[in-house]
Design a protein around this motif. Structure first.
Motif, PDB file in Angstrom:
ATOM      1  N   THR B  63       0.850  -1.197   0.000  1.00 58.65           N
ATOM      2  CA  THR B  63       0.000   0.000   0.000  1.00 58.65           C
ATOM      3  C   THR B  63       0.884   1.245   0.000  1.00 58.65           C
ATOM      4  OG1 THR B  63      -0.057  -0.118   2.400  1.00 58.65           O
ATOM      5  CG2 THR B  63      -1.897  -1.131   1.219  1.00 58.65           C
ATOM      6  N   GLY B  64       0.358   2.296  -0.608  1.00 60.12           N
ATOM      7  CA  GLY B  64       1.068   3.576  -0.593  1.00 60.12           C
ATOM      8  C   GLY B  64       2.370   3.574  -1.352  1.00 60.12           C
ATOM      9  N   THR B  65       2.437   2.822  -2.454  1.00 58.75           N
ATOM     10  CA  THR B  65       3.667   2.801  -3.252  1.00 58.75           C
ATOM     11  C   THR B  65       3.462   3.584  -4.543  1.00 58.75           C
ATOM     12  OG1 THR B  65       3.136   0.862  -4.583  1.00 58.75           O
ATOM     13  CG2 THR B  65       4.085   0.462  -2.405  1.00 58.75           C
ATOM     14  N   ALA B  66       4.548   3.710  -5.315  1.00 60.98           N
ATOM     15  CA  ALA B  66       4.481   4.421  -6.594  1.00 60.98           C
ATOM     16  C   ALA B  66       3.594   3.689  -7.597  1.00 60.98           C
ATOM     17  CB  ALA B  66       5.883   4.567  -7.169  1.00 60.98           C
ATOM     18  N   LEU B  67       3.300   2.437  -7.328  1.00 59.07           N
ATOM     19  CA  LEU B  67       2.458   1.666  -8.253  1.00 59.07           C
ATOM     20  C   LEU B  67       0.974   1.832  -7.936  1.00 59.07           C
ATOM     21  CD1 LEU B  67       4.589  -1.601  -8.468  1.00 59.07           C
ATOM     22  CD2 LEU B  67       4.358   0.179 -10.205  1.00 59.07           C
ATOM     23  N   GLY B  68       0.673   2.682  -6.968  1.00 62.61           N
ATOM     24  CA  GLY B  68      -0.728   2.977  -6.639  1.00 62.61           C
ATOM     25  C   GLY B  68      -1.477   1.737  -6.166  1.00 62.61           C
ATOM     26  N   PRO B  69      -2.745   1.615  -6.594  1.00 62.06           N
ATOM     27  CA  PRO B  69      -3.559   0.495  -6.090  1.00 62.06           C
ATOM     28  C   PRO B  69      -3.346  -0.812  -6.859  1.00 62.06           C
ATOM     29  CG  PRO B  69      -4.891   1.900  -7.491  1.00 62.06           C
ATOM     30  CD  PRO B  69      -3.533   2.533  -7.444  1.00 62.06           C
ATOM     31  N   TRP B  73      -4.684  -4.536  -5.739  1.00 64.29           N
ATOM     32  CA  TRP B  73      -5.766  -5.103  -6.555  1.00 64.29           C
ATOM     33  C   TRP B  73      -5.364  -6.486  -7.071  1.00 64.29           C
ATOM     34  CZ3 TRP B  73      -6.243  -6.905 -11.524  1.00 64.29           C
ATOM     35  CH2 TRP B  73      -7.551  -7.145 -11.971  1.00 64.29           C
TER      36      TRP B  73
END
Lengths: 98, 174
Positions: B63-69, B73
């Motif tokens: 969570t909360g990374t540069a790859l978003g959700p 998912w």
């Protein structure tokens, strides 16, 4: 520049040592069963219940030896001119009309 | 003798891609990188078969990374693919690199794996250039330099009539 026998032996030995340590001994380690990585397995009491089939000191030592051979080769090439010692050099032969 | 601004070492140690030194070093590097992934994959297969539950769990924690959700998912919805895909993928990527077949394709997927590890592990205590990031760059290097052409099966595959008639396949080979 064509490589002579010394070049080929040193570079082949360097690659061979690295690949033998990483791949060949790695395959043997997997085939020998747990642990599949070169670390001891301990139980909850901290007692060692399984040790690596091949001491990681040996494997890392072989890799370092391979890299040292590569360093030796660099030294050899630095000291010996590129075209020295080889009769099969194809280094930039000038083509003229006469 | 011409002066080459792009390769200042070419007259000293012959580091050009067409030279023998490269033909020793690049396949060595490729096989070591291949073994790295093959070992990771095959040991997962031995221990967990095709049910590597750690994969989806790892993604759910991103969570909360540069790859978003996207990773979360994937962890929630693609577990059926990730559980067998991680051990199989790592094993096949490693095999491909070791024998030098479909190297660019294999290295692409290796780079995908390493992107997730780099961002997900977030071990940035010593800066953003981590071991995972260097692993990612190694896979990119495999692609850029087409290392499968050095003592790899791709060198043979690319000479087949099938590939010569379909030159775009070289984006997957090489």
């Amino acid at each position: 520049m064509e490589y002579n026998t010394i070049d080929r032996v040193l570079l082949g030995a360097s690659s061979g040592l690295v690949l033998f340590s990483v791949v060949v001994l790695g395959v043997l380690e997997i085939l020998a069963g747990k642990p599949y990585s070169p670390v001891e397995i301990t139980n909850e009491a901290g007692e060692v219940v399984a040790t690596p089939a091949i001491d990681p000191t040996i494997r890392t030592g072989l890799v370092l030896l391979g890299l040292a051979v590569l360093l030796v080769w660099f030294g050899y090439r630095a000291l010996v001119p590129a075209d020295a010692g080889t009769s099969e050099s194809i280094h930039s032969r000038e083509q003229t009309a006469d | 003798m011409s002066y080459q601004a792009t390769n200042p070492l070419s007259n000293e140690f012959e580091l050009e891609l067409s030279r023998p030194l490269t033909a020793y070093w690049l396949p060595t590097l490729r096989v070591v990188v291949g073994w790295w992934f093959f070992h990771a994959g095959i040991t997962k297969l031995i221990e967990n078969g095709l049910s590597f539950t750690g994969g989806p769990a790892y993604l759910k924690g991103m969570t909360g990374t540069a790859l978003g959700p996207i990773p979360v998912w994937m962890g929630n919805n693609l577990a059926w693919l990730i559980e067998p895909g991680v051990p199989l993928g790592e094993t096949l990527i490693g095999l491909g690199l070791m024998v030098g077949a479909l190297v660019r394709l294999a290295a692409f997927f290796g780079a995908v794996f390493m992107t997730l590890f780099w961002v997900g592990n977030a071990g940035f205590g010593n800066g953003i250039v981590t071991g995972d990031f260097l692993g990612l760059l190694l896979f990119v290097t495999m692609i850029v330099l087409a290392t499968g052409r050095y003592f790899g099966l791709d060198a043979l595959i690319e000479r087949t009539e099938f590939v010569r008639n379909r030159p775009r396949l070289k984006y997957l080979l090489g």
